[in-house]
Design a protein around this motif. Structure first.
Motif, PDB file in Angstrom:
ATOM      1  N   ALA A   1       0.831  -1.208   0.000  1.00 58.02           N
ATOM      2  CA  ALA A   1       0.000   0.000   0.000  1.00 58.02           C
ATOM      3  C   ALA A   1       0.868   1.262   0.000  1.00 58.02           C
ATOM      4  N   GLN A   2       1.944   1.245   0.777  1.00 56.42           N
ATOM      5  CA  GLN A   2       2.817   2.422   0.834  1.00 56.42           C
ATOM      6  C   GLN A   2       3.598   2.594  -0.464  1.00 56.42           C
TER       7      GLN A   2
ATOM      8  N   LEU B   1       3.512   5.956  -2.688  1.00 56.06           N
ATOM      9  CA  LEU B   1       4.720   6.667  -3.086  1.00 56.06           C
ATOM     10  C   LEU B   1       4.808   6.802  -4.603  1.00 56.06           C
ATOM     11  N   ALA B   2       4.377   5.781  -5.329  1.00 56.79           N
ATOM     12  CA  ALA B   2       4.385   5.863  -6.795  1.00 56.79           C
ATOM     13  C   ALA B   2       3.479   7.006  -7.271  1.00 56.79           C
TER      14      ALA B   2
ATOM     15  N   GLY C   1       5.095  10.098  -9.024  1.00 60.46           N
ATOM     16  CA  GLY C   1       4.769  10.091 -10.443  1.00 60.46           C
ATOM     17  C   GLY C   1       5.606   9.098 -11.211  1.00 60.46           C
ATOM     18  N   GLU C   2       6.236   8.179 -10.496  1.00 60.21           N
ATOM     19  CA  GLU C   2       7.056   7.138 -11.114  1.00 60.21           C
ATOM     20  C   GLU C   2       7.263   6.018 -10.098  1.00 60.21           C
TER      21      GLU C   2
ATOM     22  N   ILE D   1      16.066   1.258  -3.483  1.00 56.54           N
ATOM     23  CA  ILE D   1      16.508   1.683  -2.152  1.00 56.54           C
ATOM     24  C   ILE D   1      15.351   2.246  -1.337  1.00 56.54           C
ATOM     25  N   VAL D   2      14.396   2.882  -2.010  1.00 56.78           N
ATOM     26  CA  VAL D   2      13.225   3.423  -1.315  1.00 56.78           C
ATOM     27  C   VAL D   2      12.410   2.284  -0.704  1.00 56.78           C
ATOM     28  N   ILE D   3      12.185   1.238  -1.482  1.00 56.51           N
ATOM     29  CA  ILE D   3      11.388   0.102  -1.004  1.00 56.51           C
ATOM     30  C   ILE D   3      12.128  -0.652   0.093  1.00 56.51           C
ATOM     31  N   GLU D   4      13.445  -0.789  -0.041  1.00 57.29           N
ATOM     32  CA  GLU D   4      14.218  -1.457   1.001  1.00 57.29           C
ATOM     33  C   GLU D   4      14.109  -0.698   2.324  1.00 57.29           C
TER      34      GLU D   4
END
Length: 259
Positions: A90-91, A95-96, A100-101, A106-109
């Motif tokens: 969900a997060q 964030l996507a 907008g992309e 690294i963001v997901i980690e």
């Protein structure tokens, strides 16, 4: 090792007493660092006073689940499995939309680590548990940790020990009585924040890394002096540069016990 272990257990107990905590909480990942912290905390406070959460995601292996459950059983911890994957999904979607992309890897980690930290801190707020951060000196030196994620906590019990020392400490502790499944010591260290992730994908082998870090941090030796000892120049330069670049993270980590 006996003295280090005694200092670890008594340090956790004393910190809790001095700060009016009777119970502690940590993320039990199936890795060695959280395993050692959990065992020491159980010895310091009693297993029932240590709340261990296995906060799994799609990257959590069956081996990690098995190891965490065995550690909890061996040490009589209050143990719970929490599935974070729906929250992470969900997060990631949110964030996507904001970016907008597609979020970077690294963001997901880091999102996974921070969600775990958020839950541990919420338990602390709800029940007044002391959150134990499980990072070691090698990881913190290299910035191989997530701010507001696995660095969350009121105390970092093993942040003064290099990873190679923790391997040695685990083997010694198991020689006294079986408190850790053998796999937690023999498996390759991994944060399990991505597919097939291993610590040594991002770091030199700990046997090499810790020797370089000891010389630079504890003996205050320069990169050139370390290379003169026979270490690979490129590896030394990279380690020293990363150590210097990660000072801002070390400034924001919980206090470490002097072991």
């Amino acid at each position: 090792m006996q003295q280090i272990w005694n200092n670890l257990v008594s340090g956790i107990r004393r910190f809790c007493f001095d700060n009016n905590f009777s119970e502690a909480v940590l993320g039990l990942s199936g890795g060695l660092d959280s395993a050692i912290v959990a065992v020491a905390a159980a010895e310091a406070l009693g297993g029932g006073q240590v709340h261990a959460l296995m906060m799994k995601t799609r990257y959590t292996s069956a081996l990690s689940l098995k190891i965490a459950a065995e550690i909890a059983a061996l040490n009589k911890l209050d143990y719970k499995i929490v599935d974070l994957q729906p929250t992470i999904a969900a997060q990631t979607k949110l964030l996507a939309e904001i970016f907008g992309e597609t979020p970077k890897t690294i963001v997901i980690e880091n999102l996974q680590a921070r969600e775990r930290g958020k839950i541990l801190m919420a338990l602390s707020n709800q029940y007044r548990y002391l959150v134990l951060a499980c990072g070691n000196k090698s990881e913190l030196a290299m910035g191989y940790c997530t701010l507001y994620g696995d660095t969350c906590g009121g105390l970092a019990p093993i942040a003064g020990l290099y990873k190679s020392e923790i391997f040695e400490l685990a083997r010694w502790r198991n020689s006294q009585s079986m408190v850790l499944p053998a796999e937690v010591v023999s498996r390759a260290p991994t944060a399990e924040l991505a597919e097939e992730q291993k610590d040594e994908d991002a770091l030199p082998p700990y046997a090499v890394l810790d020797k370089i870090l000891r010389r630079h941090i504890d003996e205050h030796r320069t990169a050139a002096q370390i290379v003169a000892d026979g270490f690979d120049a490129v590896t030394v330069e990279d380690v020293v540069k990363r150590y210097q670049a990660q000072a801002f993270k070390r400034e924001q980590t919980p206090p470490a016990l002097k072991l």
